[in-house]
Design an enzyme around this catalytic site. Structure first.
Site, PDB file in Angstrom:
ATOM      1  N   ASP A  78      40.277  42.593  49.453  1.00 38.78           N
ATOM      2  CA  ASP A  78      39.590  43.206  48.322  1.00 38.78           C
ATOM      3  C   ASP A  78      38.227  42.527  48.132  1.00 38.78           C
ATOM      4  O   ASP A  78      38.135  41.299  48.150  1.00 38.78           O
ATOM      5  CB  ASP A  78      40.466  43.034  47.064  1.00 38.78           C
ATOM      6  N   HIS A 174      35.592  46.569  35.797  1.00 38.97           N
ATOM      7  CA  HIS A 174      36.581  45.531  36.077  1.00 38.97           C
ATOM      8  C   HIS A 174      36.969  44.794  34.791  1.00 38.97           C
ATOM      9  O   HIS A 174      36.110  44.516  33.957  1.00 38.97           O
ATOM     10  CB  HIS A 174      36.027  44.512  37.075  1.00 38.97           C
ATOM     11  N   GLY A 175      38.250  44.451  34.678  1.00 35.91           N
ATOM     12  CA  GLY A 175      38.708  43.658  33.532  1.00 35.91           C
ATOM     13  C   GLY A 175      38.842  44.503  32.276  1.00 35.91           C
ATOM     14  O   GLY A 175      39.023  45.720  32.342  1.00 35.91           O
ATOM     15  N   HIS A 202      38.119  51.357  41.335  1.00 39.62           N
ATOM     16  CA  HIS A 202      38.287  49.954  40.927  1.00 39.62           C
ATOM     17  C   HIS A 202      38.277  49.901  39.407  1.00 39.62           C
ATOM     18  O   HIS A 202      37.762  50.791  38.746  1.00 39.62           O
ATOM     19  CB  HIS A 202      37.137  49.099  41.474  1.00 39.62           C
ATOM     20  N   GLY A 203      38.869  48.820  38.869  1.00 38.15           N
ATOM     21  CA  GLY A 203      38.862  48.677  37.411  1.00 38.15           C
ATOM     22  C   GLY A 203      39.865  49.592  36.740  1.00 38.15           C
ATOM     23  O   GLY A 203      39.587  50.202  35.712  1.00 38.15           O
TER      24      GLY A 203
END
Ligand SMILES: [Zn+2]
Length: 282
Positions: A78, A174-175, A202-203
């Site tokens: 990743d 992300h996060g 992603h995320g």
């Protein structure tokens, strides 16, 4: 069985679901990912980042692939940040690598991604790249629209690089999000229609089940998950430390704390496998 990620994602693209890609970091999380996939008869992608012990995790993935031969699993690097990192992963037996040059110019991104594709394809390993940029949730309100993927550019990027799948920026981060996640489904639908390879999101964490389900149905074929799984696992450990009982011992063994975390982490993966409609696909 460890398989090429491209093979898993092509099936997802054809049938309209997304494969869960949990970030794994140790023995417990790796086995939990296999178990979640086995229990729901789903394919799975094990995402390993460079911060982890890639060598040990590659061996663990092979070990659990033998223990759970019915699970089609891909072992993916990743966010590989350099050509060298992707070579290292290929040498360790990863079946897929991501090269993330999404903060560089289009030309630089094409140049480095193409080198990785040439190297990886020589040994039958899939490559994921990123175009547009998925930023951090903590800066979401400022960054959201800064680098969304432009469909025409994505088509050109895939043509020039021969990449196997593409991570796109359609409004996730992300996060944890500061503010409410807002996905650009029109952009995603256009990407699905125009780009000839599977799309990756992603995320996934804290994006919301409805958004993620809809994303899977609109053309996303893999969703990366980390923060939500970490929170679930840590809460599982906390709960065991606070309320769990171990008869005959005056303390709580580390092994059992880890196991409690892995169990909660596994349940969180299973939740998302259902959200992405990848249960029963194997
Ligand atoms: Zn990511």
């Amino acid at each position: 069985m460890l398989v090429k990620m491209g093979v898993l994602l092509e099936d997802a693209r054809e049938k309209g679901y997304a494969v869960a890609a949990p970030g794994v970091h140790d023995m417990q999380s790796t086995e939990a990912a296999f178990q979640a996939a086995k229990e729901l008869r789903a394919p799975i992608v094990l995402d390993v980042s460079e911060h982890n012990d890639m060598e040990a995790l590659a061996d663990m993935a092979r070990f659990y692939a033998r223990r759970y031969p019915e699970v089609p699993a891909a072992l993916n690097l990743d966010h590989g940040r350099s050509f060298e990192a992707t070579v290292k992963a290929v040498r360790l037996g990863f079946t897929s690598v991501m090269i993330d040059c999404s903060t560089l110019s289009f030309e630089e991104n094409v140049r480095i991604t193409s080198e990785v594709v040439k190297m990886a394809h020589a040994v039958d390993v899939s490559v994921e790249a990123e175009l547009g940029h998925v930023g951090m949730g903590s800066r979401y309100e400022v960054d959201r629209d800064a680098a969304l993927t432009v469909p025409e550019e994505a088509v050109e990027f895939v043509k020039q690089t021969s990449v196997d799948c593409l991570a796109v920026a359609v409004g996730t981060a992300h996060g944890m999000y500061s503010g409410t996640p807002k996905l650009d489904f029109d952009r995603l639908a256009k990407l699905r229609e125009m780009v000839p390879v599977p799309l990756v999101l992603h995320g996934g964490s804290s994006t919301g089940d409805d958004n993620l389900h809809r994303a899977a149905k609109t053309g996303i074929c893999k969703v990366n998950l980390w923060s939500d799984l970490m929170i679930a696992g840590t809460n599982g450990m906390k709960e065991f430390l606070e309320t769990g009982e171990v008869k005959g011992l005056g303390f709580k063994p580390m092994r059992m704390v880890y196991d409690a975390g892995a169990k909660a982490y596994k349940e969180a993966i299973k939740h998302y496998i259902k959200v992405f409609d990848s249960a029963g696909r194997v």
